[in-house]
Design an enzyme around this catalytic site. Structure first.
Site, mmCIF file in Angstrom:
data_model
loop_
_atom_site.group_PDB
_atom_site.id
_atom_site.type_symbol
_atom_site.label_atom_id
_atom_site.label_comp_id
_atom_site.label_asym_id
_atom_site.label_seq_id
_atom_site.Cartn_x
_atom_site.Cartn_y
_atom_site.Cartn_z
ATOM 1 C CB CYS A 1 0.623 1.697 4.065
ATOM 2 S SG CYS A 1 -1.111 1.233 3.968
ATOM 3 C CB CYS B 1 -0.896 -0.047 1.240
ATOM 4 S SG CYS B 1 -1.712 1.492 1.655
#
Length: 132
Positions: free
Chosen positions: A33, A30
């Site tokens: 992230c 991600c």
């Protein structure tokens, strides 16, 4: 305080510890992230009395499922075991700082009182529904 990693065994004890617990949910794949972790680490350095944690959802899928984490990044803020925030999406460092400020300022005695009143009123409703 350093950022800790939580798993299925360490989550419960971290949650019941008094104080503020800020958890970032992330995954290696991600892209947003990848920003969350460093931001959490920088804010953690400024607040050693708060527990900052990260949970890798790929390493802890059961924990993510139990807590309803389906989209990353996600952020949860707890204080004294009460969930204060469940946010999905990126959280920039200034907002993390503001969340810490708000969590510190919260009147937890007032929260406990309101929860106790709610539970008592909800119990009366259930008793009334059963003809009691």
């Amino acid at each position: 305080m350093a950022v800790v990693s939580l798993d299925g065994r360490s989550f419960g004890p971290a949650l019941v510890r008094p104080g503020i617990l800020l958890i970032g949910w992330w995954a290696k794949w991600c892209a947003p992230c990848c920003v969350l972790g460093p931001d959490v680490a920088r804010v953690a350095q400024q607040h050693p009395d708060i527990t900052f944690a990260l949970v890798d959802v790929d390493a802890e899928p059961e924990l993510a499922e139990v807590l309803g984490v389906q989209t990353m990044p996600a952020l949860m803020v707890f204080r004294d075991g009460f969930l204060l925030l469940n946010h999905v999406g990126p959280v920039p460092e200034p907002l993390l700082e503001d969340l810490v400020r708000q969590a510190r300022a919260l009147d937890m005695d007032g929260v406990r009182h309101e929860v106790a009143e709610y539970r008592a009123s909800n119990a009366r409703v259930r008793i009334g529904q059963h003809g009691g």
